[in-house]
Design a protein around this motif. Structure first.
Motif, PDB file in Angstrom:
ATOM      1  N   PHE A  58       5.427 -18.297 -19.643  1.00 23.84           N
ATOM      2  CA  PHE A  58       5.842 -18.344 -18.406  1.00 23.84           C
ATOM      3  C   PHE A  58       7.320 -19.115 -18.747  1.00 23.84           C
ATOM      4  O   PHE A  58       7.292 -19.061 -19.957  1.00 23.84           O
ATOM      5  N   ARG A 507       1.770 -30.256 -11.554  1.00 19.39           N
ATOM      6  CA  ARG A 507       2.869 -29.635 -12.093  1.00 19.39           C
ATOM      7  C   ARG A 507       2.193 -28.153 -13.110  1.00 19.39           C
ATOM      8  O   ARG A 507       2.223 -27.241 -13.111  1.00 19.39           O
ATOM      9  N   GLU A 511       4.331 -25.729 -13.146  1.00 17.36           N
ATOM     10  CA  GLU A 511       5.052 -24.802 -14.382  1.00 17.36           C
ATOM     11  C   GLU A 511       4.828 -23.345 -13.916  1.00 17.36           C
ATOM     12  O   GLU A 511       5.738 -23.063 -14.580  1.00 17.36           O
ATOM     13  N   SER A 512       4.620 -22.475 -13.214  1.00 20.16           N
ATOM     14  CA  SER A 512       4.601 -21.079 -12.273  1.00 20.16           C
ATOM     15  C   SER A 512       6.243 -21.087 -12.093  1.00 20.16           C
ATOM     16  O   SER A 512       6.702 -20.531 -12.252  1.00 20.16           O
TER      17      SER A 512
END
Lengths: 537, 494
Positions: A58, A507, A511-512
């Protein structure tokens, strides 16, 4: 984990197809073996996609870099490669696809529409899985086209064979036709019409890319070329238009949506779930993956039109919902509205809007998928979907009614549940679209979209009131109703949990996506393009 | 004058000649119950003919004989390979059909092999006379074969219609060719190509070229010269129909393209617009007529008219635009090859399906998929492949077509591309109708009695081979592109 870097994605895509072949060899009567194999295969694909999350780096790299990439020659003569990979945008969608597939297999354990035949149905589901997973990871336009089209065949058969058998009078036909027959071919013809033009657009890109080196179908290389301003003018206009036809039919955007209510309503439960949860996303995903990065300037000049169509879709879809008497058809029309929010987010061409679109896609996949599961289970028990005849479901089946209430709340965008983020952020995004886009259009869209959220709440509550509340009608009083059974529970609880988690903690999707989307907007709509847009209009 | 004859290069033709003589001789000596040996000999001989083809292909040397009139190059080999493979498949289809209906067997195989010989000759022909002989040898025996079901009035109609229109088109074609010869004094393609330069304005030349086009258009049943095809296809024995719609059509196509491309490139301003019209008209008329058919064979007849239109599209588009003609040519040949494979398969399923349901009506096939799932899957594969749905081979044919059209560029070609795209959607509708009957419709209340005999081994083999090719080429189209490469080489060389 070296093997996983090279083989992981390929396995996720083609395991289901291999499973389909395996099922073909198993005897038709051994149902446990058939279901078991299908479950193992889909679980394996899902497990691999979870493993992929753990292995995914990530925050790594800027847009147009992919992980778990494979790039092998496929059709040498036209320089088309077996090129696949994932980035932050496709990863959540890929996981969603493998996830919903597992739940569909579990749900279909004891839910079979006429004419039964689990073997055929499971084979079609697995072929469908390969097409869907493949579309999300394809990085070559020809490969993308193939996967995009592969989903048509199984869905056609699912609707056509296991679909709704009620005869219906269709305008233009002298005699009544079974809904499934009409819906299946309509779905097929609409999508094929769009994708024939989409293919012409792909080919035009391919040949134009030859002016800057080797001709290529490679999305990465075409994105680079597009970023350098290689495709402009009338050429770009025509190509974008051709691809727009293909993608917009799939999304579907108003006014190309008319296949959707028919197909969703006629499809068997699992077919509707997969259509709503995954198939619709293929179109909106393609906008983000192909149209915007490769033809950024053209995308920006089409953006107001897309926003207007999206808003019309939101309002039209909601109003159409209010006019429905059939519960499943209402849910089907609600997809038109929800996908309108997704497209509105994309049309803003900002990181907020595109993020909203992706989380909107994921949320819509979970929520509407669950709604279709519920609609299927209800009509399985009541043998009708007419809301006028239903009512008092809460008293007859409290658990089912509770889940329905929860999901309807999620669908209308209640804060704290998954559906909220996509709608809210799409509206926020359209207050402040990409520099140079006409503010008036987008702010009006925002207002109209906000009205759409109210209408959404309206029809969802209307449905709840009709179906869940009140006293049960007399015809049901002397009947025994099973509340939710264990297979349904197993299929639905994960969806409910995820809807809550994403609602409270979005998230886990952002997040990705966020890094990739921000970098997408930065690279694609860098300062030059904004400047040129400003000077141009 | 002495001729250098390369017997290896002629080996495929020679093998077929020997086979057909053997078949004829066997037929004299075999008693009626043993006639099936003629079929075995024909199948074996056709398979044998593939061996020299492979050897020649591996050697990869171009052989040119008879002062360049007869050429064995990569392109000719690819086409001969196609003709041999599809002839082999048609022979497999014929075997059981001809035997069970008590037709004359020996003569059937003799005539069919004669036609195959004609198509092999045609693929190598590089002058008008050899081309004409090859073409007539291909179609001549089919006049007889179309009427093979002697007791059936429809079969007689098929034969007579095919004969009269076939002879008419031959006359027109020959007239055009003789005018070409008269105007230039050349019969070889190479000679014609140079001699016709600058003659595009010559009225007699325009007439000559148009006559040649009309003659060929009859042979490939391109609209508006297609009227004979549906009746002939319906009346002829089904394996013969398969042969008509695959081999004989492909042979006519190849002859057509070779004459236009190799002999008359300088006159493209005459023939290119004509091809454009033929392509657009065939696609549209073929598809619209197919929508209304209730008989499966007639449906396939109109579908093959429409497919002929699709096949002409890339070549016509490139010729009209005047650029990248070799790409258009190769796309047309790729389309032809894929079409041949999937269409043979479609006819094989028609034979098996008619066998099972005892009818050729599409509605009569209702619920066939539930009675015989394997056959149902095969029908799905071939008909969706004909519609061009990935991942079946047909998609690549359509893809190659669109690719060549877009490459050619220009307004006229974009219009043709749009016509083709719309037609591709229309075509899906009637192909899907067959699938709908087989899979979506419920079987009639009284299920038709199971056919007494299960499909014969040879029919199964034919189905297996064509299905395998249709699927494998769909996943790995690179196999088909070498066909295109071979065509591009001849195009560049010409």
């Amino acid at each position: 984990m070296e093997w996983f870097d090279t083989w992981g994605l390929t396995l996720i895509v083609f395991l289901p197809l291999a499973g389909a072949l395996l099922l073909g060899l198993l005897p038709r009567d051994n149902e446990d073996a058939l279901k078991g194999t299908a479950l193992v295969v889909t679980l394996a694909a899902f497990g691999l996609s979870l493993l992929m999350i753990t292995q995914y780096d990530f925050g790594g790299g800027s847009y147009n870099t992919y992980q778990f990439e494979v790039n092998e020659t496929w059709i040498g003569a036209i320089n088309s490669n077996y090129h696949i990979g994932v980035d932050g945008i496709s990863l959540p969608l890929l996981v969603l696809s493998t996830f919903v597939m597992v739940l569909s297999v579990i749900y279909s354990w004891n839910h079979w529409e006429e004419p039964y035949n689990p073997k055929g149905f499971l084979i079609l589901m697995l072929i469908l899985a390969t097409g869907m997973n493949g579309t999300f990871v394809a990085l070559d336009l020809v490969l993308f086209f193939i996967f995009f089209e592969v989903v048509l065949l199984p869905m056609y058969f699912m609707i056509g064979i296991w679909g709704d058998r009620t005869p219906r009078k269709i305008p233009g036909f002298s005699r009544e036709i079974e809904t499934r027959l009409y819906a299946s071919i309509k779905f097929f013809l609409f999508t094929l019409f769009g994708s024939a033009f989409m293919l012409l657009g792909f080919l035009a890109l391919y040949f134009r890319s030859g002016e800057f080196g080797d001709r290529t179908f490679d999305i990465i290389q075409l994105t680079e070329l597009g970023g350098m301003g290689a495709f402009t003018g009338t050429f770009a206009f025509l190509v974008f238009g051709a691809m727009f036809l293909g993608f917009a039919v799939k999304v579907p955007m108003w006014p190309l949506h008319t296949w959707l209510p028919d197909a969703h309503t006629a499809a068997p439960t699992v077919g509707s779930v997969l259509l709503a949860a995954i198939l619709l996303k293929l179109g909106s995903y393609a906008f983000i993956r192909i149209s915007i990065p490769i033809l950024p300037e053209e995308a920006a000049s089409w953006a107001p039109a897309i926003a207007i169509l999206a808003v019309i879709g939101i309002i039209y879809g909601s109003l159409a919902c209010l006019a429905q008497t059939d519960m499943k058809r209402l849910i089907a029309f609600s997809s038109v509205g929800h996908m309108g929010f997704v497209m509105l987010g994309i049309a803003t061409m900002t990181d907020i809007g595109i993020n909203a679109a992706i989380i909107g896609m994921v949320a819509h996949g979970l929520i509407t998928g669950l709604l279709f599961f519920l609609a299927g289970s209800m009509s399985h028990r009541y043998h009708t979907r007419e809301m006028a005849r239903l009512g008092g479901n809460m008293k007859l089946m409290p658990i089912m009614g509770g889940i329905l209430a929860f999901t309807a709340m999620a669908s209308l965008g209640l804060p704290g549940l998954a559906g909220f983020w996509g709608e809210f952020m799409a509206l926020v995004g359209s207050y402040n679209p990409l520099d140079g886009l006409p503010l008036g259009v987008f702010r009006t869209s925002m207002v109209l979209g906000a009205i759409g959220t109210v209408l959404t709440a309206g029809y969802m509550l209307y449905m709840l009131q009709k179906v869940n509340l009140g006293e049960p009608k007399e015809e049901w009083l002397d009947k025994e109703f099973h509340d939710v059974d264990r297979f349904e529970m197993t299929a639905w609880v994960p969806l409910i949990i995820l809807i809550v988690i994403i609602g409270f903690y979005p998230r886990i999707v952002f997040e990705s996506t966020t890094d990739t989307v921000v970098s997408l907007v930065d690279t694609v709509f860098g300062s030059e393009i904004t400047a040129s847009l400003n000077s141009g209009g | 004058m002495t001729w250098e004859i390369d017997y290896l290069a002629l080996a495929p033709e020679l093998v077929i000649v020997v086979t057909l003589l053997v078949v004829l001789a066997l037929d004299l000596f075999l008693t009626r119950p043993n006639k099936y040996w003629t079929a075995t000999a024909a199948v074996a001989g056709t398979a044998l003919a593939a061996i020299p083809l492979v050897i020649l292909a591996v050697e990869g040397e171009n052989v040119s004989m008879f002062e360049g009139s007869y050429v064995v190059d990569e392109f000719a080999l690819v086409l001969k390979g196609l003709f041999v493979v599809s002839a082999y498949l048609v022979l497999l289809l014929s075997h059981h059909y001809i035997e069970s209906e008590r037709f004359y067997q020996g003569e059937y195989y003799f005539l069919l092999l004669a036609s195959v010989l004609g198509s092999l000759v045609m693929a190598s022909a590089r002058d008008l006379i050899i081309l004409f002989i090859g073409l007539e040898l291909t179609t001549g025996p089919l006049f007889l074969l179309a009427g093979w079901r002697k007791g059936d009035a429809k079969s007689n109609e098929a034969s007579v219609k095919y004969f009269i229109l076939g002879v008419l088109s031959t006359a027109i074609l020959l007239w055009g060719m003789s005018m070409l010869y008269g105007l230039t004094g050349e019969i070889t393609f190479a000679g014609l190509a140079t001699a016709t330069a600058g003659l595009a304005d010559e009225p007699a030349m325009i007439v000559a070229v148009l006559f040649v086009i009309v003659g060929f258009a009859f042979k490939i049943s391109a609209a508006p010269f297609h009227f004979w095809a549906p009746d002939t296809y319906e009346g002829a024995p089904t394996p013969v129909t398969a042969y008509l719609s695959v081999n004989s059509k492909a042979a006519g196509f190849v002859a057509f393209l070779l004459v236009m491309y190799l002999a008359l490139p300088e006159l493209s301003e005459i023939w290119a617009p004509a091809l454009w019209i033929l392509a657009a008209a065939s696609m549209t008329l073929g598809n619209l007529s197919a929508l209304r058919q209730s008989n499966i064979v007639r449906l396939l007849a109109y579908s093959s008219i429409a497919q002929a239109g699709f096949m002409l599209v890339p070549f016509a588009a490139a010729a009209v635009a005047g650029t990248n003609i070799e790409e258009g040519f190769s796309a047309t040949v790729i389309y032809l090859v894929i079409y041949a494979l999937m269409n043979v398969g479609a006819f094989a399923t028609v034979i098996a399906g008619a066998n099972r349901t005892a009818t050729g009506d599409i509605d009569g096939w209702a619920g066939l998929g539930k009675i015989d799932a394997r056959l149902g899957v095969l029908i799905g594969i071939f008909f969706f492949s004909l519609a061009g749905i990935p991942p079946l081979a047909g998609w690549f044919a359509k893809f190659a077509m669109f690719r060549a059209v877009i490459l050619a560029g220009g307004t006229a070609t974009v219009v043709l591309a749009v016509i083709a795209a719309v037609n591709a959607v229309i075509a899906l509708y009637y192909y899907a109708r067959v699938i709908k009957a087989v899979w979506l419709d419920d079987a009639p209340a009284e299920v038709p009695a199971r056919a007494e005999t299960p499909p014969s081994v040879s029919l199964r083999l034919a189905l297996l081979i064509s299905a395998a090719l249709t699927i494998v080429i769909g996943f790995f189209p690179a196999i088909a592109t070498f066909v295109g490469d071979a065509s591009r080489i001849i195009a560049a060389g010409g």
